[in-house]
Design a protein around this motif. Structure first.
Motif, mmCIF file in Angstrom:
data_model
loop_
_atom_site.group_PDB
_atom_site.id
_atom_site.type_symbol
_atom_site.label_atom_id
_atom_site.label_comp_id
_atom_site.label_asym_id
_atom_site.label_seq_id
_atom_site.Cartn_x
_atom_site.Cartn_y
_atom_site.Cartn_z
ATOM 1 N N PRO A 16 86.125 90.357 1.230
ATOM 2 C CA PRO A 16 85.124 90.091 0.186
ATOM 3 C C PRO A 16 84.128 88.989 0.547
ATOM 4 N N GLN A 17 84.484 88.115 1.475
ATOM 5 C CA GLN A 17 83.594 87.016 1.846
ATOM 6 C C GLN A 17 82.507 87.436 2.845
ATOM 7 N N GLN A 18 82.644 88.582 3.466
ATOM 8 C CA GLN A 18 81.681 88.995 4.480
ATOM 9 C C GLN A 18 80.427 89.591 3.843
ATOM 10 N N MET A 19 79.333 89.519 4.588
ATOM 11 C CA MET A 19 78.089 90.122 4.108
ATOM 12 C C MET A 19 78.252 91.622 3.906
ATOM 13 N N SER A 20 79.106 92.264 4.677
ATOM 14 C CA SER A 20 79.254 93.711 4.543
ATOM 15 C C SER A 20 79.808 94.103 3.187
ATOM 16 N N ILE A 25 72.541 93.675 0.417
ATOM 17 C CA ILE A 25 72.189 93.061 1.705
ATOM 18 C C ILE A 25 72.353 94.071 2.835
ATOM 19 N N MET A 26 73.434 94.823 2.813
ATOM 20 C CA MET A 26 73.673 95.801 3.876
ATOM 21 C C MET A 26 72.646 96.935 3.827
ATOM 22 N N LEU A 27 72.296 97.397 2.641
ATOM 23 C CA LEU A 27 71.293 98.458 2.519
ATOM 24 C C LEU A 27 69.940 97.988 3.045
ATOM 25 N N ARG A 28 69.500 96.842 2.589
ATOM 26 C CA ARG A 28 68.196 96.341 3.013
ATOM 27 C C ARG A 28 68.172 96.033 4.518
ATOM 28 N N GLY A 29 69.206 95.346 4.987
ATOM 29 C CA GLY A 29 69.250 94.951 6.392
ATOM 30 C C GLY A 29 69.359 96.124 7.342
ATOM 31 N N SER A 30 70.254 97.064 7.043
ATOM 32 C CA SER A 30 70.433 98.204 7.951
ATOM 33 C C SER A 30 69.216 99.124 7.928
ATOM 34 N N THR A 31 68.605 99.289 6.759
ATOM 35 C CA THR A 31 67.397 100.121 6.676
ATOM 36 C C THR A 31 66.260 99.495 7.476
ATOM 37 N N GLN A 32 66.060 98.202 7.307
ATOM 38 C CA GLN A 32 64.985 97.526 8.042
ATOM 39 C C GLN A 32 65.242 97.531 9.548
ATOM 40 N N ALA A 33 66.503 97.345 9.944
ATOM 41 C CA ALA A 33 66.830 97.364 11.376
ATOM 42 C C ALA A 33 66.569 98.741 11.973
ATOM 43 N N LYS A 60 74.249 107.236 2.723
ATOM 44 C CA LYS A 60 75.598 107.591 2.266
ATOM 45 C C LYS A 60 76.447 106.350 2.004
ATOM 46 N N TYR A 61 76.476 105.445 2.949
ATOM 47 C CA TYR A 61 77.400 104.308 2.873
ATOM 48 C C TYR A 61 76.890 103.144 2.041
ATOM 49 N N ASP A 92 62.313 103.065 0.369
ATOM 50 C CA ASP A 92 62.854 102.935 1.721
ATOM 51 C C ASP A 92 64.120 103.742 1.990
ATOM 52 N N CYS A 93 64.782 104.208 0.946
ATOM 53 C CA CYS A 93 66.037 104.943 1.159
ATOM 54 C C CYS A 93 66.203 106.061 0.128
ATOM 55 N N PRO A 94 65.198 106.929 -0.010
ATOM 56 C CA PRO A 94 65.300 107.982 -1.033
ATOM 57 C C PRO A 94 66.439 108.974 -0.781
ATOM 58 N N ARG A 95 66.919 109.056 0.457
ATOM 59 C CA ARG A 95 68.041 109.959 0.751
ATOM 60 C C ARG A 95 69.303 109.558 -0.004
ATOM 61 N N ALA A 96 69.341 108.338 -0.503
ATOM 62 C CA ALA A 96 70.506 107.860 -1.258
ATOM 63 C C ALA A 96 70.761 108.732 -2.478
ATOM 64 N N PHE A 97 69.716 109.270 -3.070
ATOM 65 C CA PHE A 97 69.892 110.075 -4.272
ATOM 66 C C PHE A 97 70.658 111.357 -3.982
#
Length: 109
Positions: A16-20, A25-33, A60-61, A92-97
Protein backbone atom coordinates in the motif's frame (compact mmCIF):
# COMPACT_ATOMS: atom_id res chain seq x y z
CA UNK A 1 6.76 -13.14 -11.75
CA UNK A 2 8.33 -13.06 -15.20
CA UNK A 3 10.01 -16.25 -16.37
CA UNK A 4 12.69 -16.88 -18.95
CA UNK A 5 13.81 -20.43 -19.68
CA UNK A 6 11.72 -21.65 -16.73
CA UNK A 7 13.58 -19.47 -14.24
CA UNK A 8 12.15 -16.32 -12.66
CA UNK A 9 13.97 -13.20 -13.81
CA UNK A 10 11.68 -10.59 -12.29
CA UNK A 11 9.18 -10.44 -9.47
CA UNK A 12 7.16 -7.36 -8.70
CA UNK A 13 5.76 -6.95 -5.21
CA UNK A 14 3.11 -4.44 -4.28
CA UNK A 15 2.41 -2.78 -0.98
CA UNK A 16 0.00 0.00 0.00
CA UNK A 17 2.92 2.40 0.49
CA UNK A 18 4.18 2.11 -3.09
CA UNK A 19 3.20 4.47 -5.89
CA UNK A 20 1.84 1.49 -7.81
CA UNK A 21 -1.00 1.37 -5.27
CA UNK A 22 -2.12 4.83 -6.48
CA UNK A 23 -4.23 4.18 -9.58
CA UNK A 24 -4.27 7.81 -10.71
CA UNK A 25 -0.49 8.25 -10.49
CA UNK A 26 0.08 4.99 -12.35
CA UNK A 27 -2.48 5.83 -15.05
CA UNK A 28 -1.08 9.29 -15.69
CA UNK A 29 2.57 8.25 -15.48
CA UNK A 30 2.34 5.12 -17.61
CA UNK A 31 0.20 6.86 -20.25
CA UNK A 32 2.61 9.79 -20.49
CA UNK A 33 5.64 7.47 -20.62
CA UNK A 34 4.11 5.40 -23.41
CA UNK A 35 3.00 8.43 -25.43
CA UNK A 36 6.56 9.75 -25.28
CA UNK A 37 7.52 6.64 -27.28
CA UNK A 38 5.22 7.47 -30.20
CA UNK A 39 7.88 9.23 -32.33
CA UNK A 40 9.76 5.92 -32.50
CA UNK A 41 6.73 3.60 -32.42
CA UNK A 42 5.07 5.23 -35.42
CA UNK A 43 7.91 4.25 -37.74
CA UNK A 44 7.22 0.53 -38.10
CA UNK A 45 4.08 -1.61 -38.15
CA UNK A 46 5.27 -3.96 -35.41
CA UNK A 47 6.13 -1.00 -33.18
CA UNK A 48 2.70 0.51 -33.75
CA UNK A 49 1.12 -2.82 -32.84
CA UNK A 50 3.16 -3.00 -29.63
CA UNK A 51 2.23 0.62 -28.86
CA UNK A 52 -1.48 -0.13 -29.23
CA UNK A 53 -1.05 -3.20 -27.05
CA UNK A 54 0.58 -0.98 -24.43
CA UNK A 55 -2.35 1.43 -24.57
CA UNK A 56 -4.73 -1.48 -24.04
CA UNK A 57 -2.72 -2.78 -21.09
CA UNK A 58 -2.70 0.64 -19.44
CA UNK A 59 -6.43 1.01 -20.02
CA UNK A 60 -7.11 -2.43 -18.57
CA UNK A 61 -4.91 -2.27 -15.49
CA UNK A 62 -5.18 1.41 -14.56
CA UNK A 63 -7.83 3.10 -16.70
CA UNK A 64 -10.81 0.91 -15.86
CA UNK A 65 -10.14 1.10 -12.09
CA UNK A 66 -9.63 4.86 -12.47
CA UNK A 67 -13.20 5.17 -13.75
CA UNK A 68 -14.29 3.57 -10.49
CA UNK A 69 -12.16 6.14 -8.68
CA UNK A 70 -13.96 8.95 -10.55
CA UNK A 71 -17.30 7.53 -9.39
CA UNK A 72 -16.02 7.28 -5.81
CA UNK A 73 -14.92 10.91 -5.93
CA UNK A 74 -18.33 11.95 -7.23
CA UNK A 75 -20.01 10.11 -4.34
CA UNK A 76 -17.68 11.94 -1.95
CA UNK A 77 -18.49 15.31 -3.61
CA UNK A 78 -14.85 15.71 -4.70
CA UNK A 79 -15.93 17.49 -7.88
CA UNK A 80 -12.51 18.85 -8.85
CA UNK A 81 -10.74 15.53 -8.34
CA UNK A 82 -13.44 13.66 -10.26
CA UNK A 83 -13.44 16.16 -13.13
CA UNK A 84 -9.66 16.25 -13.42
CA UNK A 85 -9.33 12.47 -13.60
CA UNK A 86 -12.36 12.04 -15.88
CA UNK A 87 -10.94 14.62 -18.30
CA UNK A 88 -7.62 12.79 -18.38
CA UNK A 89 -9.33 9.46 -19.05
CA UNK A 90 -11.48 10.91 -21.85
CA UNK A 91 -8.58 12.64 -23.57
CA UNK A 92 -5.61 10.35 -22.90
CA UNK A 93 -7.01 6.90 -22.11
CA UNK A 94 -10.44 6.47 -23.74
CA UNK A 95 -9.79 2.73 -24.16
CA UNK A 96 -10.43 2.47 -20.41
CA UNK A 97 -14.16 2.61 -21.07
CA UNK A 98 -14.04 -0.57 -23.14
CA UNK A 99 -12.44 -2.42 -20.24
CA UNK A 100 -14.65 -0.84 -17.57
CA UNK A 101 -17.82 -1.79 -19.46
CA UNK A 102 -16.47 -5.31 -19.96
CA UNK A 103 -15.66 -5.71 -16.26
CA UNK A 104 -19.10 -4.40 -15.28
CA UNK A 105 -20.79 -6.78 -17.71
CA UNK A 106 -18.86 -9.75 -16.30
CA UNK A 107 -19.63 -8.76 -12.72
CA UNK A 108 -23.36 -8.53 -13.46
CA UNK A 109 -23.39 -11.64 -15.70
Amino acid sequence: PVYCHHKPVLEYRRSPQQMSADIEIMLRGSTQALKAQWPIACRRAEYRKAYRHGLDDIAKYYGAPAIGLVLDRLHQSDWNGALSLAKFIFTDCPRAFKWWIGFRWLAEG
